[in-house]
Design an enzyme around this catalytic site. Structure first.
Site, mmCIF file in Angstrom:
data_model
loop_
_atom_site.group_PDB
_atom_site.id
_atom_site.type_symbol
_atom_site.label_atom_id
_atom_site.label_comp_id
_atom_site.label_asym_id
_atom_site.label_seq_id
_atom_site.Cartn_x
_atom_site.Cartn_y
_atom_site.Cartn_z
ATOM 1 N N GLN A 154 12.375 -4.893 -24.810
ATOM 2 C CA GLN A 154 12.129 -4.602 -26.218
ATOM 3 C C GLN A 154 10.879 -5.288 -26.737
ATOM 4 O O GLN A 154 10.377 -4.944 -27.819
ATOM 5 C CB GLN A 154 13.326 -5.036 -27.066
ATOM 6 C CG GLN A 154 13.524 -6.546 -27.136
ATOM 7 C CD GLN A 154 14.823 -6.941 -27.824
ATOM 8 O OE1 GLN A 154 15.904 -6.692 -27.301
ATOM 9 N NE2 GLN A 154 14.713 -7.548 -28.997
ATOM 10 N N CYS A 160 17.109 -4.723 -30.342
ATOM 11 C CA CYS A 160 18.160 -4.811 -29.319
ATOM 12 C C CYS A 160 19.275 -3.806 -29.582
ATOM 13 O O CYS A 160 19.876 -3.257 -28.652
ATOM 14 C CB CYS A 160 18.718 -6.226 -29.270
ATOM 15 S SG CYS A 160 19.395 -6.822 -30.842
ATOM 16 N N HIS A 297 22.767 -10.523 -31.622
ATOM 17 C CA HIS A 297 22.068 -9.828 -30.545
ATOM 18 C C HIS A 297 22.974 -8.735 -29.977
ATOM 19 O O HIS A 297 24.202 -8.818 -30.084
ATOM 20 C CB HIS A 297 21.668 -10.819 -29.456
ATOM 21 C CG HIS A 297 20.819 -10.230 -28.379
ATOM 22 N ND1 HIS A 297 19.653 -9.534 -28.635
ATOM 23 C CD2 HIS A 297 20.958 -10.233 -27.016
ATOM 24 C CE1 HIS A 297 19.121 -9.138 -27.495
ATOM 25 N NE2 HIS A 297 19.888 -9.543 -26.498
ATOM 26 N N ASN A 318 20.689 -6.692 -20.490
ATOM 27 C CA ASN A 318 19.923 -7.097 -21.665
ATOM 28 C C ASN A 318 18.668 -6.244 -21.785
ATOM 29 O O ASN A 318 18.401 -5.397 -20.921
ATOM 30 C CB ASN A 318 19.563 -8.588 -21.551
ATOM 31 C CG ASN A 318 19.408 -9.250 -22.910
ATOM 32 O OD1 ASN A 318 19.181 -8.587 -23.917
ATOM 33 N ND2 ASN A 318 19.515 -10.562 -22.939
#
Length: 354
Positions: A154, A160, A297, A318
């Site tokens: 990102q 996110c 997150h 992630n």
């Protein structure tokens, strides 16, 4: 004899490289005298880290400032790994965020908004479809089934939430159609702007799913590539959806068992508290570091498993690139005593339906 000569040449080359680095770090003899052995070692470590992570700075002043931060983080990493970390199942590391303060990290790389907002869309289903599933696999890794696209990055954009929603949608699309398609986060960033979602300023996966359903799908990453910044919605690029969903469902809150039932069937969007320095500098192993439940997150749960010592973990994809964690993934402790899960991962999970 030839082997010995080759070995000597390598030694000379290594020594020459060290002298070049030392000259760059010590432009004058006075500067060199001011540097002790530890400082020289840390500067060399920082130079090596810069090469590894393709990092450069605008000027020498910025480089010196980053070196000091890197030095502080290196001490944290070494202190943990050599003391507390000896008995822990995970290690900290000098990953891509090692030259950032924790404040800088939190202000740049997070971006999940809590569900308590009054503008949050309601789930499109009143029930949890996996509620009556009694038998689930002991382990699951959707990466091995070709259901997960490569780790994305990102960059300096708090999107996110978009990456988490897209990864979950890519998973269900593969499971339903047999096609693994990399979908567009940038379309969400640019076009999903009427409600709570705010591009690089943060958003929620549930609202992203609602937007995708209402719009009739999401286009590919190739058609609408990622820019790592907010932009104006490009209606031409977004006019040809490559995948669709019927809606989404929320996983019952504060139940790792329910989350396991869902992840056994598809990748699931998960909210987590990821702003702590241990999360920032996570290197490898099953994370069980300090964190709370202030969800900030978003990641995607793509599996779960058990270590040889019997400890259980979740596999989280992630969106910080491969320079963080285990090539962009984290294993985090599963089935903890707190009902909300470690770092709150069982509090606000959801998945798209198709």
């Amino acid at each position: 004899m030839a082997t010995m000569q080759s070995s000597n040449n390598l030694v000379l080359l290594s020594a020459a490289f060290f002298l070049v680095l030392l000259a760059a770090m010590c432009p004058t003899k006075t500067t060199c005298r001011q540097l002790d052995d530890d400082q020289i070692i840390m500067r060399l470590k920082h130079e090596d880290w810069m090469v590894k992570h393709s990092r450069s700075y605008k000027d020498e002043a910025e480089k010196e400032r980053r070196l000091l931060i890197f030095n502080d983080n290196a001490r944290l990493v070494e202190g943990f790994n050599n003391n507390n970390g000896k008995n822990a199942g995970f290690k900290l590391g000098l990953n891509k965020f090692a030259d950032l303060t924790n404040e800088e990290f939190r202000s740049t790389y997070l971006g999940y908004k809590r569900r308590h907002s009054s503008s949050l869309k309601q789930s499109t289903a009143a029930t949890f479809r996996y509620a009556n599933v009694s038998a689930v696999p002991a382990t699951m890794d959707w990466r091995k089934s070709g259901v997960v696209t490569p780790v994305k990055d990102q960059a300096k954009c708090g999107a996110c939430w978009a990456f988490s929603a897209v990864a979950a949608m890519e998973g269900i699309t593969k499971l339903k159609t047999g096609k693994l398609i990399s979908l567009s986060e940038q379309e969400l960033i640019d076009c999903d702007v009427e409600g709570e979602d705010g591009g690089c300023e943060g958003g929620l996966m549930d609202n992203a799913f609602t937007f995708i359903r209402a719009k009739g799908g999401l286009t590919t990453e190739a058609q609408y590539p990622y820019q790592a910044q907010d932009g104006t919605c490009n209606k031409k690029r977004s006019s040809s959806p490559a995948a669709k969903i019927k809606g989404y469902e929320d996983v019952p809150a504060n139940s790792e068992r329910a989350l396991m039932q869902a992840v056994a069937h598809q990748p699931v969007s998960v909210a987590i508290e990821g702003g702590g320095f241990m999360f920032q500098l996570y290197g490898s192993g099953v994370f069980e570091g300090s964190c709370g439940t202030e969800l900030d997150h978003a990641v995607t749960a793509v599996g779960y498993g058990t270590n040889s010592d019997g400890s259980k973990y979740w596999i989280l994809k992630n969106s910080w690139g491969k320079g963080w964690g285990e090539d962009g993934y984290m294993r985090i402790k599963k089935d903890v005593s707190e009902s909300e899960g470690l770092c709150g991962l069982a509090m606000e999970a959801s998945y798209p339906t198709a």
